[in-house]
Motif scaffolding. Structure first.
Motif, PDB file in Angstrom:
ATOM      1  N   PHE A 148       0.946  -1.345  -0.032  1.00  0.00           N
ATOM      2  CA  PHE A 148      -0.033  -0.053   0.027  1.00  0.00           C
ATOM      3  C   PHE A 148       0.867   1.368  -0.209  1.00  0.00           C
ATOM      4  O   PHE A 148       0.438   2.463   0.088  1.00  0.00           O
ATOM      5  CB  PHE A 148      -0.659  -0.049   1.073  1.00  0.00           C
ATOM      6  N   GLU A 149       2.388   1.030  -0.072  1.00  0.00           N
ATOM      7  CA  GLU A 149       3.092   2.348  -0.029  1.00  0.00           C
ATOM      8  C   GLU A 149       2.952   2.913   1.092  1.00  0.00           C
ATOM      9  O   GLU A 149       2.949   4.318   1.034  1.00  0.00           O
ATOM     10  CB  GLU A 149       3.122   3.098  -1.372  1.00  0.00           C
ATOM     11  N   ASP A 150       2.616   2.650   2.213  1.00  0.00           N
ATOM     12  CA  ASP A 150       2.567   3.460   3.443  1.00  0.00           C
ATOM     13  C   ASP A 150       4.077   3.135   4.149  1.00  0.00           C
ATOM     14  O   ASP A 150       4.277   2.664   5.056  1.00  0.00           O
ATOM     15  CB  ASP A 150       1.703   2.527   4.487  1.00  0.00           C
ATOM     16  N   LYS A 151       4.658   4.333   3.885  1.00  0.00           N
ATOM     17  CA  LYS A 151       6.122   4.304   4.441  1.00  0.00           C
ATOM     18  C   LYS A 151       6.176   4.533   5.864  1.00  0.00           C
ATOM     19  O   LYS A 151       7.003   4.053   6.623  1.00  0.00           O
ATOM     20  CB  LYS A 151       6.687   5.820   3.683  1.00  0.00           C
ATOM     21  N   ASP A 152       5.438   5.395   6.533  1.00  0.00           N
ATOM     22  CA  ASP A 152       5.313   5.747   7.808  1.00  0.00           C
ATOM     23  C   ASP A 152       5.092   4.005   8.503  1.00  0.00           C
ATOM     24  O   ASP A 152       5.948   3.587   9.611  1.00  0.00           O
ATOM     25  CB  ASP A 152       4.340   6.478   8.336  1.00  0.00           C
ATOM     26  N   LEU A 153       4.303   3.427   8.151  1.00  0.00           N
ATOM     27  CA  LEU A 153       3.934   2.092   8.557  1.00  0.00           C
ATOM     28  C   LEU A 153       5.179   1.079   8.374  1.00  0.00           C
ATOM     29  O   LEU A 153       5.548   0.321   9.327  1.00  0.00           O
ATOM     30  CB  LEU A 153       2.590   1.486   8.276  1.00  0.00           C
ATOM     31  N   GLU A 154       5.565   1.203   7.277  1.00  0.00           N
ATOM     32  CA  GLU A 154       6.838   0.504   6.768  1.00  0.00           C
ATOM     33  C   GLU A 154       8.032   0.738   7.515  1.00  0.00           C
ATOM     34  O   GLU A 154       8.464  -0.426   8.128  1.00  0.00           O
ATOM     35  CB  GLU A 154       7.212   0.743   5.410  1.00  0.00           C
ATOM     36  N   ASN A 155       8.217   1.940   8.133  1.00  0.00           N
ATOM     37  CA  ASN A 155       9.421   2.185   8.751  1.00  0.00           C
ATOM     38  C   ASN A 155       9.151   2.009  10.047  1.00  0.00           C
ATOM     39  O   ASN A 155      10.286   1.412  10.766  1.00  0.00           O
ATOM     40  CB  ASN A 155       9.482   3.984   8.887  1.00  0.00           C
ATOM     41  N   ARG A 156       7.849   1.719  10.697  1.00  0.00           N
ATOM     42  CA  ARG A 156       7.748   1.420  12.050  1.00  0.00           C
ATOM     43  C   ARG A 156       7.939  -0.049  12.009  1.00  0.00           C
ATOM     44  O   ARG A 156       8.349  -0.471  13.062  1.00  0.00           O
ATOM     45  CB  ARG A 156       6.241   1.700  12.322  1.00  0.00           C
ATOM     46  N   CYS A 157       7.451  -0.931  11.013  1.00  0.00           N
ATOM     47  CA  CYS A 157       7.618  -2.115  11.114  1.00  0.00           C
ATOM     48  C   CYS A 157       9.230  -2.555  11.000  1.00  0.00           C
ATOM     49  O   CYS A 157       9.579  -3.317  11.858  1.00  0.00           O
ATOM     50  CB  CYS A 157       7.271  -2.928   9.794  1.00  0.00           C
ATOM     51  N   TRP A 158      10.116  -2.054  10.270  1.00  0.00           N
ATOM     52  CA  TRP A 158      11.563  -2.273  10.224  1.00  0.00           C
ATOM     53  C   TRP A 158      12.072  -1.769  11.749  1.00  0.00           C
ATOM     54  O   TRP A 158      13.073  -2.501  12.169  1.00  0.00           O
ATOM     55  CB  TRP A 158      12.098  -1.423   9.054  1.00  0.00           C
ATOM     56  N   GLU A 159      11.514  -0.813  12.200  1.00  0.00           N
ATOM     57  CA  GLU A 159      12.075  -0.444  13.553  1.00  0.00           C
ATOM     58  C   GLU A 159      11.635  -1.528  14.451  1.00  0.00           C
ATOM     59  O   GLU A 159      12.801  -2.060  15.381  1.00  0.00           O
ATOM     60  CB  GLU A 159      11.579   0.668  14.125  1.00  0.00           C
TER      61      GLU A 159
END
Length: 445
Positions: A148-159
């Motif tokens: 879904f190209e949700d960068k905020d959520l993706e970054n949180r997942c990687w964190e």
């Protein structure tokens, strides 16, 4: 689905929101129905009655669908790209500004909220995911965030993966993930896991893929599944010789020549360069937040946090285990800069352990709604169990966010952080409000 209508229900429902909620998922006044699969990929379908006007009011996509130049005049519409539960929640939100999110439906509701341009529902889904995301489900959520190209959520997942790597790798979702995501994990510089445990996780993932394909499990099959791109990212030289002998050799993934190279490496008789990366991965910092809520009043209004007094913000910290403190987060304000001078002392001896000064730009916190910035020390300071440490920051800048409903005791992974009011008066920070929302640390030893 409601089938019985009360007499004069319009008068019983005293607001327009009550009236639209009353007709939600009913045939009453319905002029369109949606036929959707019971769940994704299934042939069995269910019907949801709806109302074109209500949908058009709630979504520009539905408005174009029913009232645009190419309006769809059908009274029955099939939507094969969603499932019954998720579409029902989309409609529940459109009809009544309510939604019942669960771990199983939130990603599908998020997809529909984006498709039908409902930004407020998108934010509710994102908030649900932020609150419920952890190491046990991160590998099920991350692929959807990327899709879904949700960068905020993706970054949180990687964190989450970087900080809680070992827990995430042992989750059921990891062995079910796609190969490209496994490759992304082993290529990351920040991982909080022993290299041998990372290898074991990749080995389990390969065994699961082999099981799904129904082929014989052996070292060659696992190597084909894993592939050279993943294998070359495993940092075998970081493993102890005993770990390598016990787990890597027995996996039969490396060939005889590759095992021989590592044996020579351990015995310091290798004459050629190692074909594997040897630099340690960066350990991601753990973060402990001491507040349950955050507040920001417009500059100049009562309740905004000011730094005009020339007094430092002070706090006392006590731990029950030794830790390495890498830095302290401070509150800020969107688009603003702050000049900070922080010092940490051991209270009994008044010995200064670390000082750090600089100018910092405030950014939105990854996990919460507020703005702030991390003040990282040049080298981590070891805080000993049972000692009292005084934290003092002189801050210069615009009024900022602040924390409220603070906890005097916060437990993180079996480690207790205890916060106390500083004896000397300062800018107003206490054990339950004010500055210092997050402490960045790693376990000592």
């Amino acid at each position: 689905m409601a089938t019985i209508q009360e007499k004069n229900w319009q008068t019983e429902c005293t607001s327009i929101s009550q009236r639209t909620k009353y007709i939600f998922n009913t045939a009453l006044l319905s002029d369109v129905k949606f036929i959707v699969p019971v769940s994704n990929g299934e042939s069995e379908s269910k019907v949801i009655p709806a109302h074109k006007l209500v949908l058009a009011i709630g979504s520009p996509v539905f408005f174009a669908m029913f009232y645009g130049q190419m309006a769809d005049t059908r009274d029955s519409i099939e939507l094969p790209d969603c499932d019954y539960e998720s579409l029902l929640e989309l409609f529940r939100f459109i009809y009544g500004d309510e939604v019942e999110l669960t771990g199983s439906n939130v990603m599908h509701v998020l997809y529909l909220a984006k498709k039908y341009l409902l930004p407020s529902l998108v934010e509710k889904c994102a908030e649900f995911l932020r609150k419920n995301l952890d190491a046990s489900n991160v590998f099920s959520i991350l692929p959807h965030a990327q899709k879904f190209e949700d960068k905020d959520l993706e970054n949180r997942c990687w964190e989450v993966i970087e900080v809680h790597t070992e827990e995430a790798l042992t989750s059921d979702d990891f062995v079910a993930t796609e190969r490209s995501l496994v490759e992304s994990v082993v290529k990351r510089e920040k991982l909080n896991v022993k290299e041998v445990e990372l290898f074991k996780a990749v080995d389990r993932w390969a065994e699961k893929k082999i099981e799904e394909q129904g082929i014989v499990t052996d070292g060659n099959a696992k190597r084909r599944i894993i592939g050279e791109e993943i294998l070359k990212e495993i940092r075998f030289p970081l493993m102890l010789e005993k770990e390598f002998a016990s787990f890597i050799i027995d996996s039969n993934i490396l060939n005889v020549q590759e095992v021989g190279v590592m044996v020579k490496h351990y015995n310091q008789v290798l004459t050629s360069p190692l074909p594997y990366l040897q630099s340690p991965r960066i350990v991601a910092l753990k973060r402990v937040c001491r507040f349950n809520d955050f507040t920001q009043q417009p500059a100049g209004e009562s309740g905004s946090w000011h730094y005009s007094s020339g007094r430092p913000d002070n706090l006392v910290l006590i731990l029950d285990k030794d830790v390495r403190l890498h830095g302290v987060q401070h509150f800020g304000r969107e688009g603003c800069e702050y000049t900070v001078s922080i010092e940490i002392k051991e209270a009994t001896s008044n010995l200064s352990l670390v000082k750090k000064s600089g100018t910092y730009s405030s950014e939105k916190d990854m996990n919460h709604i507020y703005y702030g910035f991390d003040v990282l020390f040049d080298t981590p300071v070891i805080l000993k169990a049972g000692k009292r440490y005084e934290i003092s920051s002189m801050i210069s800048g615009p009024s900022s966010w602040s924390g409220v409903r603070g906890q005097t005791l916060v437990n993180v992974e079996g480690l207790n952080f205890t916060f106390r009011l500083h004896e000397r008066p300062g800018n107003g920070t206490s054990e339950t409000s004010g500055q210092f929302p997050v402490f960045l640390f790693t376990h000592s030893g």
